[in-house]
Design a protein around this motif. Sequence first.
Motif, PDB file in Angstrom:
ATOM      1  N   ALA A   1      17.119 -53.527  -1.555  1.00  0.00           N
ATOM      2  CA  ALA A   1      17.050 -54.726  -2.390  1.00  0.00           C
ATOM      3  C   ALA A   1      16.283 -54.419  -3.672  1.00  0.00           C
ATOM      4  O   ALA A   1      15.283 -53.688  -3.666  1.00  0.00           O
ATOM      5  CB  ALA A   1      16.371 -55.863  -1.625  1.00  0.00           C
TER       6      ALA A   1
ATOM      7  N   THR B   1      27.474 -56.802   2.780  1.00  0.00           N
ATOM      8  CA  THR B   1      26.762 -57.069   1.530  1.00  0.00           C
ATOM      9  C   THR B   1      25.420 -56.363   1.583  1.00  0.00           C
ATOM     10  O   THR B   1      24.825 -56.225   2.662  1.00  0.00           O
ATOM     11  CB  THR B   1      26.532 -58.571   1.305  1.00  0.00           C
ATOM     12  OG1 THR B   1      25.728 -59.092   2.374  1.00  0.00           O
ATOM     13  CG2 THR B   1      27.840 -59.330   1.246  1.00  0.00           C
TER      14      THR B   1
ATOM     15  N   SER C   1      21.385 -55.726   0.923  1.00  0.00           N
ATOM     16  CA  SER C   1      20.195 -56.567   0.961  1.00  0.00           C
ATOM     17  C   SER C   1      19.898 -57.073  -0.440  1.00  0.00           C
ATOM     18  O   SER C   1      20.097 -56.353  -1.425  1.00  0.00           O
ATOM     19  CB  SER C   1      19.003 -55.772   1.487  1.00  0.00           C
ATOM     20  OG  SER C   1      19.237 -55.303   2.797  1.00  0.00           O
TER      21      SER C   1
ATOM     22  N   LEU D   1      17.335 -61.527   1.850  1.00  0.00           N
ATOM     23  CA  LEU D   1      18.356 -61.358   2.876  1.00  0.00           C
ATOM     24  C   LEU D   1      18.439 -59.862   3.164  1.00  0.00           C
ATOM     25  O   LEU D   1      18.999 -59.101   2.375  1.00  0.00           O
ATOM     26  CB  LEU D   1      19.708 -61.892   2.411  1.00  0.00           C
ATOM     27  CG  LEU D   1      19.743 -63.335   1.900  1.00  0.00           C
ATOM     28  CD1 LEU D   1      21.173 -63.744   1.575  1.00  0.00           C
ATOM     29  CD2 LEU D   1      19.118 -64.283   2.902  1.00  0.00           C
ATOM     30  N   ALA D   2      17.834 -59.448   4.271  1.00  0.00           N
ATOM     31  CA  ALA D   2      17.646 -58.025   4.548  1.00  0.00           C
ATOM     32  C   ALA D   2      18.579 -57.539   5.643  1.00  0.00           C
ATOM     33  O   ALA D   2      18.678 -58.169   6.706  1.00  0.00           O
ATOM     34  CB  ALA D   2      16.204 -57.759   4.953  1.00  0.00           C
ATOM     35  N   ASN D   3      19.266 -56.440   5.401  1.00  0.00           N
ATOM     36  CA  ASN D   3      20.112 -55.858   6.432  1.00  0.00           C
ATOM     37  C   ASN D   3      19.276 -55.294   7.580  1.00  0.00           C
ATOM     38  O   ASN D   3      19.766 -55.180   8.704  1.00  0.00           O
ATOM     39  CB  ASN D   3      21.004 -54.771   5.835  1.00  0.00           C
ATOM     40  CG  ASN D   3      22.076 -55.349   4.938  1.00  0.00           C
ATOM     41  OD1 ASN D   3      22.482 -56.498   5.096  1.00  0.00           O
ATOM     42  ND2 ASN D   3      22.534 -54.566   3.967  1.00  0.00           N
TER      43      ASN D   3
ATOM     44  N   GLN E   1      17.167 -61.913   8.459  1.00  0.00           N
ATOM     45  CA  GLN E   1      18.276 -60.993   8.629  1.00  0.00           C
ATOM     46  C   GLN E   1      19.459 -61.483   7.800  1.00  0.00           C
ATOM     47  O   GLN E   1      19.828 -62.660   7.848  1.00  0.00           O
ATOM     48  CB  GLN E   1      18.655 -60.894  10.102  1.00  0.00           C
ATOM     49  CG  GLN E   1      19.629 -59.793  10.435  1.00  0.00           C
ATOM     50  CD  GLN E   1      19.046 -58.397  10.258  1.00  0.00           C
ATOM     51  OE1 GLN E   1      17.848 -58.189  10.433  1.00  0.00           O
ATOM     52  NE2 GLN E   1      19.899 -57.440   9.876  1.00  0.00           N
ATOM     53  N   ASN E   2      20.058 -60.589   7.026  1.00  0.00           N
ATOM     54  CA  ASN E   2      21.189 -60.934   6.175  1.00  0.00           C
ATOM     55  C   ASN E   2      22.359 -61.453   7.015  1.00  0.00           C
ATOM     56  O   ASN E   2      22.882 -60.727   7.864  1.00  0.00           O
ATOM     57  CB  ASN E   2      21.616 -59.693   5.388  1.00  0.00           C
ATOM     58  CG  ASN E   2      22.663 -59.997   4.326  1.00  0.00           C
ATOM     59  OD1 ASN E   2      23.118 -61.133   4.191  1.00  0.00           O
ATOM     60  ND2 ASN E   2      23.042 -58.985   3.570  1.00  0.00           N
TER      61      ASN E   2
END
Length: 277
Positions: A150, A229, A231, A178-180, A223-224
């Motif tokens: 990100a 997509t 992060s 929004l983190a993978n 959590q994404n």
Amino acid sequence: MQNATLSSPAITRRVASITGCSQSVTLPPLVDEPDAQQIPGKFVWHNLVTGDGEAARQFYGALFGWEFDVLEDGRYSVITYQGRNLGGILDTSKKDGHTPKRGHWLSAMSVANLDASLAAVDRAGGKQLEAPTDVSGVGRVVTVADADGALLHLLSSERGDPPDAEPQVHTWLWHELLANDAAGALKFYEGAFAYRAAAPKKDPTSEYRVLWSAGEARAGILQNPFEKTRSAWIPYVRVDDPAALAERVTELGGRVIVEAQPRPLGGEVALITGPSG
């Protein structure tokens, strides 16, 4: 952003993006006072990097009532709302014709010392993406990627940061990552920036994590929910009626990603994109 109006003494700085474009533009300082307090961990500026600045100005102006001080033949525009500076729009096409596939917002986090923060980013698994830019009267800024990819700006302010206050309607309200890899991202921000993380007070059992600094909640990590997509940091704009505004997005050239709905942590939220995606 508050306490910085376009009537304030302006400065000239180099605005750089992850695309490698940079232009000389004139910007106001973050605060009027010469000795305001730094607030590490607070998000203090927001840049939209896009290949079509005019479309972005029309879209956000119509949706939120934002106004713009267009500089350098449109290469950079300062976003204002009722006398407050909120950020800027960087039109990369005005430099060399380069147009990114999608526009993206880059939020600037305040840090006390840029060099120390860059070293901490590296130790935590992040990456510096450009050389730091010295901004006379404001400080130093650089773009980095966190350990999950990100993007964000780091800004070490010379004159201090805008003080904490209740956000007004049509200004920035919140920031959400929004983190993978939410667990990895949480570890990164705790380690690199000394955030204190905690579950929401309204839902102590939630996996959502709130990042705190200087006694204030600054952002959230989750959590994404979107597949395929990267992060990304998502800045929130405070509005009176998300559903009513979302109904106007398509006709203005944007797209509604998530229709207005109640938010588990309180309030109502809609997720949209502007004309450049």
